[in-house]
Scaffold this active site. Structure first.
Site, PDB file in Angstrom:
ATOM      1  N   HIS A  46      93.283 -26.111 -74.083  1.00  0.00           N
ATOM      2  CA  HIS A  46      93.119 -24.905 -74.785  1.00  0.00           C
ATOM      3  C   HIS A  46      92.263 -24.832 -75.691  1.00  0.00           C
ATOM      4  O   HIS A  46      91.932 -23.684 -76.137  1.00  0.00           O
ATOM      5  CB  HIS A  46      94.779 -24.757 -75.601  1.00  0.00           C
ATOM      6  CG  HIS A  46      95.698 -24.547 -74.718  1.00  0.00           C
ATOM      7  ND1 HIS A  46      96.072 -23.432 -73.779  1.00  0.00           N
ATOM      8  CD2 HIS A  46      96.997 -25.354 -74.415  1.00  0.00           C
ATOM      9  CE1 HIS A  46      97.145 -23.743 -73.176  1.00  0.00           C
ATOM     10  NE2 HIS A  46      97.851 -24.840 -73.521  1.00  0.00           N
ATOM     11  N   ARG A  71      92.731 -34.445 -74.666  1.00  0.00           N
ATOM     12  CA  ARG A  71      93.699 -33.560 -73.763  1.00  0.00           C
ATOM     13  C   ARG A  71      93.020 -33.146 -72.644  1.00  0.00           C
ATOM     14  O   ARG A  71      92.159 -32.339 -72.825  1.00  0.00           O
ATOM     15  CB  ARG A  71      94.724 -32.844 -74.642  1.00  0.00           C
ATOM     16  CG  ARG A  71      95.370 -32.031 -73.619  1.00  0.00           C
ATOM     17  CD  ARG A  71      96.550 -31.109 -74.224  1.00  0.00           C
ATOM     18  NE  ARG A  71      96.117 -29.948 -75.029  1.00  0.00           N
ATOM     19  CZ  ARG A  71      96.861 -29.109 -75.519  1.00  0.00           C
ATOM     20  NH1 ARG A  71      98.417 -29.379 -75.392  1.00  0.00           N
ATOM     21  NH2 ARG A  71      96.459 -27.916 -76.027  1.00  0.00           N
ATOM     22  N   GLU A 147     106.954 -31.496 -72.442  1.00  0.00           N
ATOM     23  CA  GLU A 147     106.856 -29.871 -72.686  1.00  0.00           C
ATOM     24  C   GLU A 147     107.460 -29.033 -71.813  1.00  0.00           C
ATOM     25  O   GLU A 147     107.178 -27.738 -71.652  1.00  0.00           O
ATOM     26  CB  GLU A 147     105.444 -29.393 -73.132  1.00  0.00           C
ATOM     27  CG  GLU A 147     104.288 -29.746 -72.116  1.00  0.00           C
ATOM     28  CD  GLU A 147     103.032 -29.358 -72.650  1.00  0.00           C
ATOM     29  OE1 GLU A 147     102.796 -28.814 -73.616  1.00  0.00           O
ATOM     30  OE2 GLU A 147     102.082 -29.500 -71.836  1.00  0.00           O
ATOM     31  N   ASP A 173     105.203 -25.169 -75.888  1.00  0.00           N
ATOM     32  CA  ASP A 173     105.308 -25.030 -74.634  1.00  0.00           C
ATOM     33  C   ASP A 173     107.111 -25.278 -74.396  1.00  0.00           C
ATOM     34  O   ASP A 173     107.735 -24.703 -73.683  1.00  0.00           O
ATOM     35  CB  ASP A 173     104.654 -25.782 -73.526  1.00  0.00           C
ATOM     36  CG  ASP A 173     103.386 -24.959 -73.317  1.00  0.00           C
ATOM     37  OD1 ASP A 173     103.669 -24.135 -72.667  1.00  0.00           O
ATOM     38  OD2 ASP A 173     102.343 -25.703 -73.265  1.00  0.00           O
TER      39      ASP A 173
HETATM   40  C1  3PY Z   1     102.359 -27.150 -77.178  1.00  0.00           C
HETATM   41  O1  3PY Z   1     102.918 -27.208 -78.343  1.00  0.00           O
HETATM   42  O2  3PY Z   1     102.793 -26.781 -76.170  1.00  0.00           O
HETATM   43  C2  3PY Z   1     101.145 -28.149 -77.182  1.00  0.00           C
HETATM   44  O3  3PY Z   1     100.548 -28.299 -76.037  1.00  0.00           O
HETATM   45  C3  3PY Z   1     100.514 -28.689 -78.522  1.00  0.00           C
HETATM   46  O4  3PY Z   1      98.902 -28.568 -78.163  1.00  0.00           O
HETATM   47 MG    MG Z   2     101.546 -27.283 -74.381  1.00  0.00          MG
END
Ligand code: 3PY
Ligand code: MG
Length: 264
Positions: A46, A71, A147, A173
């Site tokens: 992101h 990441r 997530e 997420d």
């Molecule tokens: C999330 O909270 O989904 C993330 O990927 C944090 O970077």
């Molecule tokens: Mg995320």
């Protein structure tokens, strides 16, 4: 090979504080890395960062003792291997939902016969040292992100993958997955329950747990909850919050609500 200091911190039972870079700038990366963090993550998912800029950010982080992590944007073996070649000492991979996802991710991080990483350590050699190839499999951390609802359901299977060192929870997420609102800084009830469950299963598997947090206060609460690695928001969130607060102070007005709690 240069040791992965995060492993030493975890072996001593101390929590690690991890920075999160979304601004594509070696200058910003150098400044953040000098603030006392144990590790610094470049966010290729992101963050507004491409490979060429990310490479200069790894070089900037290397002027400090902070461990360089990344990441990646998805579970893509070519990208994972390229970013390891740039000198990352750990990969955080988003959206790992099954044991199979975790196995293919871990395989991309490890040289044969343990995995399928291609040979070409490039800057890894410069940062890690001449014996990089012989020791990389031991030093590099494999960190799948949990997530999705599927990942929570499959958490024991994901943790059963031997080369998984740590899981990293994406609460935003996860909130979306459970029909709750992301970016609030506090968890909705379903997200909170999922996070507690994942943490408990990770502890039972004797593996490490990391989590993204809204800010320092939230990160401290996560350490108290039992997390091993915490990220107190990202660089852009910190920058904009601080500037908004300065404007409000000068105007004598309330700080606007927009992005007040979020890391993004
Ligand atoms: C999330 O909270 O989904 C993330 O990927 C944090 O970077
Ligand atoms: Mg995320």
């Amino acid at each position: 090979m240069r040791k992965n200091k995060l492993k030493e911190i975890f072996a001593e039972g101390r929590p690690a504080i991890n920075a999160w870079l979304s601004i594509g700038s070696s200058y910003a990366a150098e400044g953040v890395a000098r603030q006392g963090f144990d590790s610094v993550t470049i966010d290729f998912q992101h963050g507004m960062i491409g490979f060429d800029t990310g490479l200069t950010m790894f070089q900037a982080i290397s002027t400090t003792d902070a461990v360089p992590l990344a990441r990646v944007s998805c579970n893509d073996a070519a990208q994972i291997m390229h970013i390891l070649d740039a000198g990352a000492y750990g990969i955080i991979c988003p959206m790992i939902s099954t044991e199979e996802d975790a196995r293919s991710f871990a395989s991309a991080c490890k040289y044969p016969s343990q995995g399928s990483r291609s040979f070409g350590p490039s800057r890894g050699l410069l940062y890690g040292g001449d014996d990089y190839f012989a020791n990389a499999n031991d030093e590099i951390l494999v960190i799948p992100m949990i997530e999705t609802c599927e990942a929570v359901e499959n958490i024991d299977a994901i943790l059963s993958v031997e080369d998984v060192d740590m899981i990293y929870i994406g609460p935003n997420d996860l909130a979306l997955a459970y029909g709750e609102r992301p970016g609030q800084g506090t968890d909705g009830p379903a997200t909170a329950e999922a996070i507690a469950h994942v943490l408990e299963r990770t502890r039972a598997a004797k593996k490490l747990a990391g989590v993204f947090c809204a800010n320092g206060e939230a990160a401290r609460a996560r350490v108290e909850q039992g997390f091993d690695l915490v990220t107190p928001g990202n660089d852009f969130g910190a920058l904009t919050r601080e500037l908004r607060s300065a404007v409000a102070t000068i105007r004598g007005s309330e700080v606007g609500i927009q992005m007040k709690a979020g890391g993004y």
